[in-house]
Motif scaffolding. Structure first.
Motif, PDB file in Angstrom:
ATOM      1  N   PHE A  21       0.865  -1.089   0.015  1.00 19.18           N
ATOM      2  CA  PHE A  21       0.051  -0.071  -0.020  1.00 19.18           C
ATOM      3  C   PHE A  21       0.858   1.368  -0.044  1.00 19.18           C
ATOM      4  CE2 PHE A  21      -3.644   2.108   2.411  1.00 19.18           C
ATOM      5  CZ  PHE A  21      -4.009   2.797   1.593  1.00 19.18           C
ATOM      6  N   VAL A  25       0.919   4.277  -2.774  1.00 23.20           N
ATOM      7  CA  VAL A  25       0.512   5.696  -2.605  1.00 23.20           C
ATOM      8  C   VAL A  25       1.846   6.610  -3.016  1.00 23.20           C
ATOM      9  CG1 VAL A  25       0.461   7.280  -0.406  1.00 23.20           C
ATOM     10  CG2 VAL A  25      -1.153   5.209  -0.636  1.00 23.20           C
ATOM     11  N   GLU A  26       3.066   5.886  -2.771  1.00 22.33           N
ATOM     12  CA  GLU A  26       4.270   6.537  -3.131  1.00 22.33           C
ATOM     13  C   GLU A  26       4.176   6.849  -4.901  1.00 22.33           C
ATOM     14  OE1 GLU A  26       7.340   4.284  -1.631  1.00 22.33           O
ATOM     15  OE2 GLU A  26       7.477   5.474   0.334  1.00 22.33           O
ATOM     16  N   ILE A  28       2.009   7.474  -6.580  1.00 26.49           N
ATOM     17  CA  ILE A  28       1.308   8.758  -6.864  1.00 26.49           C
ATOM     18  C   ILE A  28       1.855  10.039  -6.905  1.00 26.49           C
ATOM     19  CG2 ILE A  28      -0.620  10.339  -6.108  1.00 26.49           C
ATOM     20  CD1 ILE A  28      -1.977   7.398  -5.104  1.00 26.49           C
ATOM     21  N   ARG A  37      -3.627   9.886 -10.525  1.00 27.60           N
ATOM     22  CA  ARG A  37      -4.392  10.862  -9.816  1.00 27.60           C
ATOM     23  C   ARG A  37      -5.639  11.286 -10.592  1.00 27.60           C
ATOM     24  NH1 ARG A  37       0.268  13.063  -7.945  1.00 27.60           N
ATOM     25  NH2 ARG A  37       0.340  14.689  -9.214  1.00 27.60           N
ATOM     26  N   ILE A  60      -6.004  11.339  -2.356  1.00 32.45           N
ATOM     27  CA  ILE A  60      -4.722  10.944  -1.900  1.00 32.45           C
ATOM     28  C   ILE A  60      -4.793  11.289  -0.186  1.00 32.45           C
ATOM     29  CG2 ILE A  60      -3.800  13.109  -2.256  1.00 32.45           C
ATOM     30  CD1 ILE A  60      -1.995   9.782  -2.514  1.00 32.45           C
ATOM     31  N   LEU A  63      -6.619   8.237   1.043  1.00 32.01           N
ATOM     32  CA  LEU A  63      -5.690   7.071   1.142  1.00 32.01           C
ATOM     33  C   LEU A  63      -4.492   7.212   2.043  1.00 32.01           C
ATOM     34  CD1 LEU A  63      -5.616   6.211  -2.864  1.00 32.01           C
ATOM     35  CD2 LEU A  63      -6.949   5.120  -1.035  1.00 32.01           C
ATOM     36  N   GLU A  64      -3.803   8.191   2.318  1.00 33.39           N
ATOM     37  CA  GLU A  64      -3.015   8.405   3.144  1.00 33.39           C
ATOM     38  C   GLU A  64      -3.509   8.375   4.535  1.00 33.39           C
ATOM     39  OE1 GLU A  64      -0.856  12.334   2.243  1.00 33.39           O
ATOM     40  OE2 GLU A  64       0.327  11.431   0.843  1.00 33.39           O
ATOM     41  N   LEU A  67      -3.706   4.501   5.126  1.00 35.33           N
ATOM     42  CA  LEU A  67      -2.456   3.980   5.387  1.00 35.33           C
ATOM     43  C   LEU A  67      -1.980   4.522   6.706  1.00 35.33           C
ATOM     44  CD1 LEU A  67      -0.146   2.730   4.034  1.00 35.33           C
ATOM     45  CD2 LEU A  67       0.810   4.988   3.121  1.00 35.33           C
TER      46      LEU A  67
END
Length: 137
Positions: A21, A25-26, A28, A37, A60, A63-64, A67
Motif C-alpha cells: 500500500f 501511495v508513493e 502517486i 491521480r 490521496i 488514502l494516506e 495508510l
C-alpha cells in the motif's frame, strides 16, 4: 465468538499489505502519479458519488489517512505479531478500530461495488433503454 488466535503469519501478511500500500501511495508522487491521480479523480467524478468531490477531499488524502490507520494497527499488535509479548485487550480493540477505519476509508474512495444512490437508478435505466433501442434498430 469474537476471540481468535493471532498468528504470526497474519501479522506478517498485514505488514506485507501495508508495504504494498505504501508503494502504491508513493507511486502517486512519481511522474506517473499525475496520470494515476487524474484517472482516479475522473473515475470518482463519473461514478456520480456526491459524498466527496475533488475540491472537498483529495483522494490521496483519504488514502494516506487509511495508510496511517493501517500503520497504527500494525504498531499496536507488533509485540504479539513478533511473539515478543502479549497485547492487552484494550490495545486489540484499538488495533481493530484502526484496521476497520483503514478499510472503510479505502472503500469510500476506491470501491467500484458501492451501492448506487437512488438518484443514479434512473440514469442506469435510461442508459439501458438507449442500449436496447440501438440494438433493436
Amino acid at each position: 465468538s469474537r476471540r481468535s488466535f493471532f498468528q504470526r503469519d497474519n501479522y506478517l501478511l498485514l505488514s506485507s499489505i501495508r508495504r504494498s500500500f505504501v508503494s502504491l501511495v508513493e507511486a502517486i508522487y512519481t511522474d506517473k502519479g499525475q496520470e494515476i491521480r487524474a484517472g482516479v479523480i475522473q473515475y470518482f467524478e463519473q461514478s456520480g458519488r456526491s459524498q466527496f468531490t475533488k475540491e472537498d477531499v483529495k483522494i490521496i488524502v483519504v488514502l494516506e489517512s487509511a495508510l496511517l490507520n493501517l500503520g497504527r494497527c500494525i504498531d499496536l499488535v507488533k509485540p504479539a505479531g513478533l511473539l515478543v509479548s502479549s497485547v492487552p485487550a484494550a490495545t486489540w480493540s484499538k488495533a481493530l478500530f484502526n484496521l476497520e477505519e483503514s478499510m472503510s476509508r479505502i472503500k469510500t474512495v476506491c470501491d467500484p461495488d458501492q451501492p448506487l444512490e437512488a438518484s443514479q437508478w434512473g440514469k442506469l435505466f435510461d442508459d439501458e433503454k438507449v442500449t436496447l433501442d440501438e440494438h433493436s434498430t
